[in-house]
Design an enzyme around this catalytic site. Structure first.
Site, PDB file in Angstrom:
ATOM      1  N   ASP A 169       0.832  -1.205   0.000  1.00 49.81           N
ATOM      2  CA  ASP A 169       0.000   0.000   0.000  1.00 49.81           C
ATOM      3  C   ASP A 169       0.870   1.260   0.000  1.00 49.81           C
ATOM      4  OD1 ASP A 169      -2.547  -1.030  -0.133  1.00 49.81           O
ATOM      5  OD2 ASP A 169      -2.910  -0.973   2.025  1.00 49.81           O
ATOM      6  N   LEU A 170       1.906   1.266   0.814  1.00 49.18           N
ATOM      7  CA  LEU A 170       2.740   2.462   0.919  1.00 49.18           C
ATOM      8  C   LEU A 170       3.586   2.674  -0.333  1.00 49.18           C
ATOM      9  CD1 LEU A 170       3.692   2.069   4.651  1.00 49.18           C
ATOM     10  CD2 LEU A 170       2.228   3.831   3.671  1.00 49.18           C
TER      11      LEU A 170
END
Length: 380
Positions: A169-170
């Protein structure tokens, strides 16, 4: 105060959970005005991702939503959907991570938004793209599993393991920021907005680096090796007398220095360890010899000697010790948000010509709703 690079940029943030909110938070750090659209009543899912709690929401929510305004809109309500369309029509950037195609029913899909606002940069974040994978659920843990990251994480021969944070996600959030900034630059030059797409699987594959390259080169699947590196040795954790240290030796001259500082200079002349390919081949014997020598040396002493000799090394720590290290090094790792809110990790980039915007606390749900509704209802 020096103008920030995204001053005057309006971001309509229809995303939730982590990838989209982290991307828009970093845009806010660079001066953008970010308006976060949330579900009435519950808001972003991460407001309930606790414990731990921070004020009226969770520590998880706080980690990705500083410096934003919040408005609660029910997209199934005709009036609220119209306000959302007005927001998208005024925005320079629209960010969303709904299931592919789900926003079309509200007139918030890329084609409709770009028809009304041709200069917009519309960023969609999905799990597996808008084609054959459009219906697949896009969760970080799932992508780590099916995308191969878990297969190279964990102990050799053990159960595959996820990374300790939602890393995909990051990474996708950073890809989104890169794509948005590139698209804004293109718009500056051409006047043309566009739809950009980020999918978690592609982000992960692009981040597998040497592991992906190894597979594409040989056709063989890389495997989990614990803390060891598949192509370099010693590049791993080693047990010292009273703790575990990380050692990253990438050159033969470094290995010779390592052997010297741990009082085992004969290892550098052993033909099994004289070159990196030889050390990789004889890794088990190498580790046994190194740990035999290190068993007589306290971890902190071993690290001190290695660093003095130019050998990358450090004691394996935890998150508190990582923040303490950053403080000792003058890196100013945190930023304050004010009373009632915990400190946050600061924007990670240092710029020579400006400082990121002073952060404001993550908003309460619909904290700016009344003012934003009035603004969106007005003409222009």
């Amino acid at each position: 105060m020096t103008a920030l690079p995204l001053d005057g940029i309006l971001v309509a943030d229809f995303s939730r959970v982590l990838a989209g909110p982290a991307a828009t938070m970093w845009l806010a750090d660079l001066g953008a005005r970010v308006i976060k659209v949330e579900r009435p009543g519950t808001g972003d899912d991460t407001r309930a991702f606790g414990p731990p709690w921070a004020g009226s929401s969770s520590a998880y929510f706080e980690a990705a939503n500083r410096s934003k305004e919040s408005i609660a809109l029910d997209l199934a309500d005709a009036g609220d959907a119209e306000l959302a369309r007005r927001l998208a029509a005024r925005a320079d950037v629209v960010v969303e991570n709904f299931r592919s195609g789900a926003l079309a029913r509200y007139g918030l899909d890329p084609a409709t938004v770009l028809a009304a606002n041709p200069r917009a940069v519309y960023c969609s974040i999905t799990g597996f793209g808008s084609g054959a994978g459009a219906a697949l659920p896009g969760y970080d843990f799932l992508v780590q599993a099916v995308g191969g990251l878990m297969s190279v994480t964990g102990d050799a021969g053990g159960e595959p393991r996820k990374v300790g944070v939602a890393l995909v996600d990051l990474l996708a959030a950073k890809d989104a920021v890169i794509g948005i900034l590139a698209a804004l630059r293109h718009r500056d030059a051409s006047g043309e907005g566009q739809h950009i797409e980020i999918d978690l699987l592609s982000t992960l594959l692009a981040s597998l680096a040497n592991q992906a390259s190894s597979y594409l080169t040989t056709g063989d699947a890389p495997r989990a090796m614990g803390n060891q590196h598949p192509s370099i040795a010693p590049y791993e954790t080693l047990a010292a007398a009273d703790g575990v240290i990380a050692v990253a030796v990438g050159a033969d001259r470094q290995f010779r220095m390592l052997a010297s500082v741990i009082d085992a200079p004969q290892l550098a002349d052993d033909p099994r360890f004289a070159t990196n390919p030889a050390r990789v081949t004889h890794r088990a014997a190498l580790v046994a010899c190194l740990e035999e020598a290190l068993a007589r040396i306290p971890a902190d002493v071993a690290v001190e000697r290695m660093l003095a000799a130019g050998i990358p090394a450090g004691r394996v720590g935890d998150i508190p010790s990582a923040f303490a290290l950053a403080e000792r090094l003058g890196l100013e790792p945190t930023t304050e948000l004010g009373e009632g809110h915990p400190a946050q990790v600061r924007h990670p980039v240092r710029y020579g010509a400006f400082r990121p915007a002073p952060p404001s606390a993550p908003p309460a749900l619909d904290a700016d709703g009344a003012a934003l509704r009035q603004w969106l209802a007005a003409d222009g």
